[in-house]
Design a protein around this motif. Structure first.
Motif, PDB file in Angstrom:
ATOM      1  N   GLY A 230       0.495  -1.072   0.394  1.00 30.68           N
ATOM      2  CA  GLY A 230       0.402  -0.031  -0.198  1.00 30.68           C
ATOM      3  C   GLY A 230       1.097   1.069  -0.123  1.00 30.68           C
ATOM      4  O   GLY A 230       1.889   0.795   0.653  1.00 30.68           O
ATOM      5  N   LEU A 231      -0.261   2.348  -0.831  1.00 32.92           N
ATOM      6  CA  LEU A 231       0.627   3.568  -0.384  1.00 32.92           C
ATOM      7  C   LEU A 231       0.339   4.305   0.877  1.00 32.92           C
ATOM      8  O   LEU A 231      -0.727   4.612   0.543  1.00 32.92           O
ATOM      9  CB  LEU A 231       1.151   4.143  -1.550  1.00 32.92           C
ATOM     10  CG  LEU A 231       1.177   6.290  -1.892  1.00 32.92           C
ATOM     11  CD1 LEU A 231       2.546   6.160  -1.130  1.00 32.92           C
ATOM     12  CD2 LEU A 231       1.397   5.851  -3.092  1.00 32.92           C
ATOM     13  N   ILE A 232       0.757   4.310   1.644  1.00 31.06           N
ATOM     14  CA  ILE A 232       0.385   5.400   3.197  1.00 31.06           C
ATOM     15  C   ILE A 232       0.489   6.869   3.549  1.00 31.06           C
ATOM     16  O   ILE A 232       1.976   7.161   2.770  1.00 31.06           O
ATOM     17  CB  ILE A 232       1.002   4.746   4.152  1.00 31.06           C
ATOM     18  CG1 ILE A 232       0.429   3.360   4.485  1.00 31.06           C
ATOM     19  CG2 ILE A 232      -0.063   5.201   5.807  1.00 31.06           C
ATOM     20  CD1 ILE A 232       0.546   2.147   4.849  1.00 31.06           C
ATOM     21  N   SER A 233      -0.169   8.281   3.547  1.00 34.72           N
ATOM     22  CA  SER A 233       0.011   8.974   3.599  1.00 34.72           C
ATOM     23  C   SER A 233      -0.050   9.597   4.940  1.00 34.72           C
ATOM     24  O   SER A 233      -1.224   9.582   4.920  1.00 34.72           O
ATOM     25  CB  SER A 233       0.189   9.336   2.719  1.00 34.72           C
ATOM     26  OG  SER A 233       0.353  11.762   2.697  1.00 34.72           O
TER      27      SER A 233
ATOM     28  N   THR B 268      -4.244   5.123   4.362  1.00 32.85           N
ATOM     29  CA  THR B 268      -3.816   4.599   2.973  1.00 32.85           C
ATOM     30  C   THR B 268      -4.970   4.835   2.162  1.00 32.85           C
ATOM     31  O   THR B 268      -5.358   5.028   1.755  1.00 32.85           O
ATOM     32  CB  THR B 268      -4.257   2.788   3.574  1.00 32.85           C
ATOM     33  OG1 THR B 268      -3.937   2.092   4.074  1.00 32.85           O
ATOM     34  CG2 THR B 268      -3.927   1.657   1.889  1.00 32.85           C
TER      35      THR B 268
ATOM     36  N   LEU C  41      -2.947   4.158  -1.453  1.00 32.23           N
ATOM     37  CA  LEU C  41      -3.594   3.243  -3.083  1.00 32.23           C
ATOM     38  C   LEU C  41      -3.116   2.158  -1.972  1.00 32.23           C
ATOM     39  O   LEU C  41      -2.568   1.621  -1.228  1.00 32.23           O
ATOM     40  CB  LEU C  41      -2.207   3.758  -3.955  1.00 32.23           C
ATOM     41  CG  LEU C  41      -2.733   5.113  -4.187  1.00 32.23           C
ATOM     42  CD1 LEU C  41      -1.338   5.250  -5.806  1.00 32.23           C
ATOM     43  CD2 LEU C  41      -4.022   4.984  -5.040  1.00 32.23           C
ATOM     44  N   ASP C  42      -3.531   1.200  -2.654  1.00 30.55           N
ATOM     45  CA  ASP C  42      -3.136  -0.805  -2.155  1.00 30.55           C
ATOM     46  C   ASP C  42      -3.939  -1.367  -3.343  1.00 30.55           C
ATOM     47  O   ASP C  42      -4.803  -0.364  -3.570  1.00 30.55           O
ATOM     48  CB  ASP C  42      -4.200  -0.583  -1.126  1.00 30.55           C
ATOM     49  CG  ASP C  42      -3.340  -1.908  -0.839  1.00 30.55           C
ATOM     50  OD1 ASP C  42      -2.330  -2.556  -0.879  1.00 30.55           O
ATOM     51  OD2 ASP C  42      -4.221  -2.423  -0.149  1.00 30.55           O
TER      52      ASP C  42
ATOM     53  N   ASP D 113      -7.869   3.167  -2.346  1.00 30.89           N
ATOM     54  CA  ASP D 113      -8.614   2.767  -1.114  1.00 30.89           C
ATOM     55  C   ASP D 113     -10.005   3.563  -1.323  1.00 30.89           C
ATOM     56  O   ASP D 113     -10.355   4.553  -1.289  1.00 30.89           O
ATOM     57  CB  ASP D 113      -7.946   2.882   0.206  1.00 30.89           C
ATOM     58  CG  ASP D 113      -8.281   2.455   1.626  1.00 30.89           C
ATOM     59  OD1 ASP D 113      -7.341   1.214   1.322  1.00 30.89           O
ATOM     60  OD2 ASP D 113      -9.110   3.031   2.301  1.00 30.89           O
TER      61      ASP D 113
ATOM     62  N   ILE E  54       3.990  13.534  -1.483  1.00 32.20           N
ATOM     63  CA  ILE E  54       4.245  12.463  -2.916  1.00 32.20           C
ATOM     64  C   ILE E  54       4.172  13.534  -4.378  1.00 32.20           C
ATOM     65  O   ILE E  54       3.446  14.286  -4.742  1.00 32.20           O
ATOM     66  CB  ILE E  54       3.231  11.093  -2.922  1.00 32.20           C
ATOM     67  CG1 ILE E  54       3.219  10.479  -1.888  1.00 32.20           C
ATOM     68  CG2 ILE E  54       3.323  10.788  -4.317  1.00 32.20           C
ATOM     69  CD1 ILE E  54       2.281   9.866  -1.771  1.00 32.20           C
TER      70      ILE E  54
ATOM     71  N   SER F 247       4.266  13.749  -8.518  1.00 32.82           N
ATOM     72  CA  SER F 247       4.908  12.987 -10.199  1.00 32.82           C
ATOM     73  C   SER F 247       4.530  13.753 -11.118  1.00 32.82           C
ATOM     74  O   SER F 247       3.635  14.783 -11.226  1.00 32.82           O
ATOM     75  CB  SER F 247       3.164  12.264 -10.495  1.00 32.82           C
ATOM     76  OG  SER F 247       3.653  11.270 -11.554  1.00 32.82           O
TER      77      SER F 247
END
Lengths: 202, 211
Positions: A2-5, A9, A11-12, A17, B3, B5
């Protein structure tokens, strides 16, 4: 992975999410009927959104000629009895070999500060493949200064001769109290099947 | 940690920074700073987007309350680099109306506020003027189709509901087109007299196949 910020979460598993709101129109609640006496939204209506959209999909009546109604509550669903002033007109086409059409205002389906239910679709059929669908928009229900305007548009296959009946409803809940619950019922009998989704629009 | 991009911040502090979904909130105008004469959305000004970024645009107005008595809710547009809010409009309008104190509603076409290549502001609240009582207002939405197209005229559809001056509910349906092939990039909403005492208008872009 997963992408956690910041502990959330985002993105997973190749997708955003499910807990992340996508766009200003956000699904709040889905209610599914199963021989239900009513479908009532008693939470999730707040000042977070200035516009609420209810989409009713393939509602199926348990009783022939039942009509779909809505009402509003200012006490969390204890009572659905807010005064409403409204208008109702319809466009109908009857097929099945008995071609006819109608476009008319329906004085019997309007309210003049009435506290009873507001009709939003007329006379359902109980045939297995018949149903009614549509949309109701409620503006700024949590506002405590103004009345609350609403509009609805839907279509139903009526009991007689497979009539396509489109209903157009507009009005206002004549209260400056915050509306915090919305209930959908049939005029008689249960909601045999179907779903209603409530969205908030940021 | 944000993040990025391609130099665009995609997410930060536990939420996405970019718009998700097919309906994107572009701009909100309101009266939090006090009454205003009008609310105007102009491409390129104050972060407003009104170009070919989206094929559909939707304005949603909530609780527009007039400062003056017996007024109407209106809108018009300007073509790119034009001024005056005087584009040609051809439109139709009908409404269903019913009073609070009796049950005798009706639905009618309202010829008095349609336009036939007129250049005036388009009424989007029918023929019943808006009551100025403290709890009275108008809410609704206006959908605009492809305003930046330079081949075709530009269609619009609006549906509003308001409390008429004699305490009626009026469900208003207005549709029409701007009779120009020039791109439209500026839209203004106002009452025909007096200020907007309070209210909120939100502009959304709706993505199409190309987006």
């Amino acid at each position: 992975m997963g992408l956690i910020s910041n502990g959330t979460t985002l993105l997973d598993a190749g997708a955003i999410d499910s807990g992340i709101a996508q766009g200003p129109m956000q699904l709040i609640t889905t209610l599914t009927a199963s021989s239900s006496a009513n479908l009532s939204f008693t939470s999730g209506i707040s000042s977070t959104y200035k516009e609420y959209v209810f989409k009713y999909l393939n509602l199926h009546a348990a009783t022939d000629e039942a009509e779909l109604n809505v009402n509003f509550s200012i006490d969390g669903g204890s009572n659905y009895n807010v005064a409403k002033t409204s208008s109702f007109f319809r466009a109908e086409h009857t097929g099945g070999g008995t071609e006819s059409t109608a476009f008319e205002y329906r004085t019997g389906d309007e309210l003049s500060n009435g506290t009873g239910t507001q009709k939003i679709l007329r006379t359902f059929s109980t045939e297995n493949d018949h149903s009614g669908s549509g949309t109701l928009t409620l503006y700024d229900p949590s506002n405590t200064t103004f009345v609350k305007h609403f509009t609805a548009r839907g279509n139903v296959i009526q009991h007689a001769n497979d009539t396509a009946s489109a209903a157009f409803v507009g009005g206002y809940a004549n209260t400056t109290s915050a509306i915090n619950a919305v209930q959908f019922t049939f005029s008689s009998g249960n909601i045999d099947a179907g779903i209603i989704k409530m969205y908030g629009v940021l | 940690m944000a993040i990025l991009s391609n130099a665009v911040e995609m997410a930060d502090a536990g939420s996405f920074s970019v718009s998700l979904g097919d309906q994107v909130l572009i701009k909100e105008l309101n009266t939090s700073g006090g009454a205003v004469a009008n609310m105007t959305f102009h491409h390129g000004a104050s972060s407003v987007v009104l170009d070919d970024t989206y094929p559909f645009y939707k304005f949603v107005f909530s609780n527009m309350h007039p400062a003056g008595n017996a007024v109407f809710w209106l809108f018009q547009a300007n073509a790119v680099d034009a001024s005056g809010f005087n584009e040609q409009i051809t439109s139709s309008t009908f409404r269903a109306v019913n009073p609070e104190n009796s049950s005798n509603g009706q639905v009618d076409y309202i010829a008095s506020i349609d336009q036939s290549n007129g250049t005036g502001f388009q009424n989007i609240c029918s023929d019943g003027d808006i009551k100025t009582d403290g709890d009275s207002c108008i809410s609704g939405e206006l959908l605009l189709f492809d305003p930046s197209n330079t081949t075709y005229i530009k269609h619009f559809m609006a549906r509003t509901n308001h409390m008429v001056n004699n305490s009626q509910s009026s469900d208003n349906h207005i549709a029409g087109y701007f009779n120009t092939t020039a791109a439209l990039d500026e839209f203004q909403f106002k009452f025909n007299s007096g200020n907007i005492d309070s209210g909120t208008i939100k502009l959304y872009g709706i993505k199409g196949a190309a987006n």
